[in-house]
Design an enzyme around this catalytic site. Structure first.
Site, PDB file in Angstrom:
ATOM      1  N   GLY A  27      16.055   8.267  -8.024  1.00  0.00           N
ATOM      2  CA  GLY A  27      15.777   7.096  -8.863  1.00  0.00           C
ATOM      3  C   GLY A  27      15.208   5.971  -8.019  1.00  0.00           C
ATOM      4  O   GLY A  27      14.422   6.210  -7.099  1.00  0.00           O
ATOM      5  N   SER A  28      15.642   4.759  -8.329  1.00  0.00           N
ATOM      6  CA  SER A  28      15.107   3.568  -7.674  1.00  0.00           C
ATOM      7  C   SER A  28      15.236   3.661  -6.147  1.00  0.00           C
ATOM      8  O   SER A  28      14.239   3.632  -5.424  1.00  0.00           O
ATOM      9  CB  SER A  28      15.840   2.341  -8.217  1.00  0.00           C
ATOM     10  OG  SER A  28      15.415   1.184  -7.548  1.00  0.00           O
ATOM     11  N   GLU A  85      28.904   4.616 -10.827  1.00  0.00           N
ATOM     12  CA  GLU A  85      29.959   5.098 -11.726  1.00  0.00           C
ATOM     13  C   GLU A  85      30.042   6.629 -11.757  1.00  0.00           C
ATOM     14  O   GLU A  85      31.015   7.176 -12.270  1.00  0.00           O
ATOM     15  CB  GLU A  85      29.818   4.495 -13.123  1.00  0.00           C
ATOM     16  CG  GLU A  85      28.526   4.787 -13.859  1.00  0.00           C
ATOM     17  CD  GLU A  85      27.381   3.821 -13.526  1.00  0.00           C
ATOM     18  OE1 GLU A  85      27.390   3.217 -12.437  1.00  0.00           O
ATOM     19  OE2 GLU A  85      26.470   3.692 -14.358  1.00  0.00           O
ATOM     20  N   LYS A 132      18.396  -4.533   1.318  1.00  0.00           N
ATOM     21  CA  LYS A 132      18.579  -5.764   0.557  1.00  0.00           C
ATOM     22  C   LYS A 132      17.380  -5.997  -0.353  1.00  0.00           C
ATOM     23  O   LYS A 132      16.736  -7.040  -0.308  1.00  0.00           O
ATOM     24  CB  LYS A 132      18.804  -6.939   1.506  1.00  0.00           C
ATOM     25  CG  LYS A 132      20.180  -6.964   2.128  1.00  0.00           C
ATOM     26  CD  LYS A 132      21.256  -7.550   1.221  1.00  0.00           C
ATOM     27  CE  LYS A 132      22.026  -6.590   0.389  1.00  0.00           C
ATOM     28  NZ  LYS A 132      22.978  -7.100  -0.540  1.00  0.00           N
ATOM     29  N   GLY A 135      14.603  -0.617  -4.990  1.00  0.00           N
ATOM     30  CA  GLY A 135      13.931   0.552  -4.435  1.00  0.00           C
ATOM     31  C   GLY A 135      12.416   0.409  -4.351  1.00  0.00           C
ATOM     32  O   GLY A 135      11.813   0.776  -3.344  1.00  0.00           O
ATOM     33  N   ASP A 192      28.619  -8.398  -2.892  1.00  0.00           N
ATOM     34  CA  ASP A 192      27.606  -7.900  -3.830  1.00  0.00           C
ATOM     35  C   ASP A 192      28.073  -8.095  -5.272  1.00  0.00           C
ATOM     36  O   ASP A 192      27.325  -8.596  -6.120  1.00  0.00           O
ATOM     37  CB  ASP A 192      27.355  -6.411  -3.549  1.00  0.00           C
ATOM     38  CG  ASP A 192      26.089  -5.913  -4.209  1.00  0.00           C
ATOM     39  OD1 ASP A 192      25.010  -6.354  -3.781  1.00  0.00           O
ATOM     40  OD2 ASP A 192      26.181  -5.100  -5.145  1.00  0.00           O
ATOM     41  N   GLU A 196      26.346 -10.776  -8.052  1.00  0.00           N
ATOM     42  CA  GLU A 196      25.750 -10.405  -9.346  1.00  0.00           C
ATOM     43  C   GLU A 196      26.522 -10.997 -10.526  1.00  0.00           C
ATOM     44  O   GLU A 196      25.920 -11.347 -11.529  1.00  0.00           O
ATOM     45  CB  GLU A 196      25.554  -8.879  -9.468  1.00  0.00           C
ATOM     46  CG  GLU A 196      26.795  -8.054  -9.418  1.00  0.00           C
ATOM     47  CD  GLU A 196      26.562  -6.617  -8.897  1.00  0.00           C
ATOM     48  OE1 GLU A 196      25.550  -6.381  -8.236  1.00  0.00           O
ATOM     49  OE2 GLU A 196      27.418  -5.752  -9.159  1.00  0.00           O
TER      50      GLU A 196
HETATM   51  P1  NAP Z   1      19.325   5.185 -10.277  1.00  0.00           P
HETATM   52  O1  NAP Z   1      17.895   4.803 -10.095  1.00  0.00           O
HETATM   53  O2  NAP Z   1      19.939   4.912 -11.592  1.00  0.00           O
HETATM   54  O3  NAP Z   1      19.515   6.752  -9.941  1.00  0.00           O
HETATM   55  C1  NAP Z   1      18.932   7.680 -10.717  1.00  0.00           C
HETATM   56  C2  NAP Z   1      19.106   9.050 -10.087  1.00  0.00           C
HETATM   57  O4  NAP Z   1      20.496   9.440 -10.143  1.00  0.00           O
HETATM   58  C3  NAP Z   1      18.327  10.082 -10.860  1.00  0.00           C
HETATM   59  O5  NAP Z   1      17.791  11.056  -9.979  1.00  0.00           O
HETATM   60  C4  NAP Z   1      19.369  10.648 -11.779  1.00  0.00           C
HETATM   61  O6  NAP Z   1      19.174  11.967 -12.202  1.00  0.00           O
HETATM   62  C5  NAP Z   1      20.579  10.652 -10.878  1.00  0.00           C
HETATM   63  N1  NAP Z   1      21.818  10.695 -11.680  1.00  0.00           N
HETATM   64  C6  NAP Z   1      22.210   9.829 -12.636  1.00  0.00           C
HETATM   65  N2  NAP Z   1      23.400  10.209 -13.152  1.00  0.00           N
HETATM   66  C7  NAP Z   1      23.752  11.334 -12.508  1.00  0.00           C
HETATM   67  C8  NAP Z   1      24.861  12.208 -12.610  1.00  0.00           C
HETATM   68  N3  NAP Z   1      25.847  11.965 -13.472  1.00  0.00           N
HETATM   69  N4  NAP Z   1      24.881  13.293 -11.815  1.00  0.00           N
HETATM   70  C9  NAP Z   1      23.892  13.537 -10.941  1.00  0.00           C
HETATM   71  N5  NAP Z   1      22.811  12.742 -10.791  1.00  0.00           N
HETATM   72  C10 NAP Z   1      22.748  11.659 -11.571  1.00  0.00           C
HETATM   73  O7  NAP Z   1      20.250   4.586  -9.138  1.00  0.00           O
HETATM   74  P2  NAP Z   1      19.898   3.429  -8.086  1.00  0.00           P
HETATM   75  O8  NAP Z   1      19.747   2.136  -8.800  1.00  0.00           O
HETATM   76  O9  NAP Z   1      18.848   3.911  -7.167  1.00  0.00           O
HETATM   77  O10 NAP Z   1      21.296   3.358  -7.323  1.00  0.00           O
HETATM   78  C11 NAP Z   1      21.703   4.355  -6.408  1.00  0.00           C
HETATM   79  C12 NAP Z   1      22.672   3.735  -5.414  1.00  0.00           C
HETATM   80  O11 NAP Z   1      21.975   2.717  -4.678  1.00  0.00           O
HETATM   81  C13 NAP Z   1      23.874   3.049  -6.053  1.00  0.00           C
HETATM   82  O12 NAP Z   1      24.979   3.243  -5.223  1.00  0.00           O
HETATM   83  C14 NAP Z   1      23.461   1.573  -6.051  1.00  0.00           C
HETATM   84  O13 NAP Z   1      24.556   0.680  -6.040  1.00  0.00           O
HETATM   85  C15 NAP Z   1      22.696   1.503  -4.752  1.00  0.00           C
HETATM   86  N6  NAP Z   1      21.735   0.398  -4.672  1.00  0.00           N
HETATM   87  C16 NAP Z   1      20.748   0.315  -5.611  1.00  0.00           C
HETATM   88  C17 NAP Z   1      19.800  -0.689  -5.509  1.00  0.00           C
HETATM   89  C18 NAP Z   1      18.634  -0.705  -6.453  1.00  0.00           C
HETATM   90  O14 NAP Z   1      17.602  -1.238  -6.088  1.00  0.00           O
HETATM   91  N7  NAP Z   1      18.690  -0.143  -7.642  1.00  0.00           N
HETATM   92  C19 NAP Z   1      19.860  -1.625  -4.455  1.00  0.00           C
HETATM   93  C20 NAP Z   1      20.865  -1.493  -3.498  1.00  0.00           C
HETATM   94  C21 NAP Z   1      21.798  -0.467  -3.623  1.00  0.00           C
HETATM   95  P3  NAP Z   1      17.875  12.428 -13.047  1.00  0.00           P
HETATM   96  O15 NAP Z   1      16.860  12.706 -11.977  1.00  0.00           O
HETATM   97  O16 NAP Z   1      18.369  13.643 -13.718  1.00  0.00           O
HETATM   98  O17 NAP Z   1      17.510  11.303 -13.940  1.00  0.00           O
HETATM   99 MG    MG Z   2      23.399  -6.842  -4.805  1.00  0.00          MG
END
Ligand code: NAP
Ligand code: MG
Length: 339
Positions: A27-28, A85, A132, A135, A192, A196
């Protein structure tokens, strides 16, 4: 805080040499971190659910893709990049039964470790590399030869090289070009969540809505209220981002600055800070984490209902109409699939 850059990392003949990294999730963060690592010549594979909507995209980008089970079994370092989660379930049922005894576990946010949702075995190094930035910025900065700063932390160091591994991973995603800051799982998680809830998301949205409602209730046009209280926020935040509060105040008119300095404390009064302290207390005590975990177990009834009501606020309707008049907003957008 200790700040490291590429020259402090000194990966022997490249970053994470001889280690296979499995990025779980595309994902992101998953796509960005994996692509940056690959460009840094790290051996990286992707673990996904069978039938994942991202499987094809990851293959097309040149990755070896397999199930979470397969890739967990193959890896020396497993970076868990699925939503927080789901960490507990994915770790317990799919990663843990398959991972090598001495493989390391990594996260980009400390929530699941800090609140005991993921409890790694005693032989596992556990580290954090938390960019920080979202993605898409992690990737776009890297491609332009720059990087987004990262936090690193070590929760469990069995091998004696957990911190070096975190540093090399952070450098591999480009953070060594700017700065890698060392923190702890506890500090990263609690700050964090606080950020938020109190400021970035919870605080700012309510400030915008309170301002909007005050103007509309007083009989002003909703369009005026939208421009003043939401649209223009970006201009102010951009200035703060560039040079802090002082650069923002340097740029605004003297009238605006005088109003800011004399009235701001009445909006964000001591009562607000008392409430922020109460929110921080709920985070530190684990009360917020318990609530969020139970909410997920119950199928998210409160989340679903609050999100629906928030989406029905009149400010959304006005915003939609006004943004349609400004097509350039869409061209500059970080999130392309929403208007
Ligand atoms: P995200 O984009 O929502 O992740 C999506 C990915 O996770 C997809 O490949 C999805 O599968 C997979 N997924 C979702 N539910 C699942 C499940 N139940 N079982 C297996 N795979 C599953 O997540 P994200 O925002 O990148 O966050 C990932 C981590 O990075 C988290 O710990 C978050 O706190 C941390 N983080 C994120 C950001 C950010 O910019 N978003 C910044 C800092 C830290 P599919 O391919 O099947 O859709
Ligand atoms: Mg944050």
């Amino acid at each position: 805080m200790d700040v490291y850059t590429e020259k402090d990392v000194k990966g022997k003949g490249g970053f994470l040499k001889g280690k296979k990294v499995a990025v779980i999730g595309y994902g992101s963060q998953g796509h960005a971190q994996a692509l940056n690592l690959k460009d840094s010549k790290v051996d990286v594979v992707i673990g996904l659910n069978k039938g994942s909507q991202h499987w094809k995209a990851a293959e097309k980008a040149g990755f070896k893709v397999g199930t979470i089970e397969e890739m967990s079994a193959a890896a020396d370092l497993i970076m868990v990049l699925v939503p927080d989660e789901f960490h507990k379930d994915v770790y317990e049922t799919r990663i843990k039964p398959n991972m090598k005894k001495d493989a390391a576990l990594a996260f980009s946010h400390g929530l699941s470790i800090h609140y005991g949702q993921v409890t790694p075995g005693k032989t596992t190094d556990v580290i954090m590399i938390a960019p920080k930035g979202p993605g898409h910025l992690v990737r776009s900065e890297f491609v332009q030869g720059r990087g987004v700063p990262s936090l690193i932390a070590v929760y469990q160091d069995v091998s004696g090289s957990a911190k070096q591994m975190a540093l090399e991973y952070a450098a591999g995603i480009g953070s060594g070009r700017v700065g890698i800051l060392e923190t702890t799982f506890r500090e990263e998680t609690e700050t964090d969540l606080f950020g938020e809830q109190a400021v970035l998301c919870g605080g700012v949205t309510r400030l915008v809505l309170a301002g909007y409602e005050t103007l509309v209730d007083a009989g002003y046009e909703p369009e005026m209220a939208y421009f003043e209280c939401l649209h223009e926020l970006k201009l102010i935040v951009d200035l703060m981002y560039q040079g802090g509060l002082s650069t923002m105040r340097y740029s605004i008119s003297n009238t605006a600055e005088y109003g800011d300095l004399t009235r701001g404390d009445r909006v964000i009064s001591e009562d607000v800070k008392d409430e922020m302290a109460a929110i921080l207390d709920e985070i530190q005590s684990g009360e917020f984490a318990r609530e969020w975990i139970l909410e997920n177990q119950a199928g998210r009834p409160v989340f679903t209902s609050l999100a629906r009501m928030a989406g029905e606020h009149p400010i959304e309707e006005v915003g939609k109409r006004l943004r349609a008049l400004m097509p350039w907003l869409k061209e500059q957008a970080a999130v392309k699939d929403r208007d």
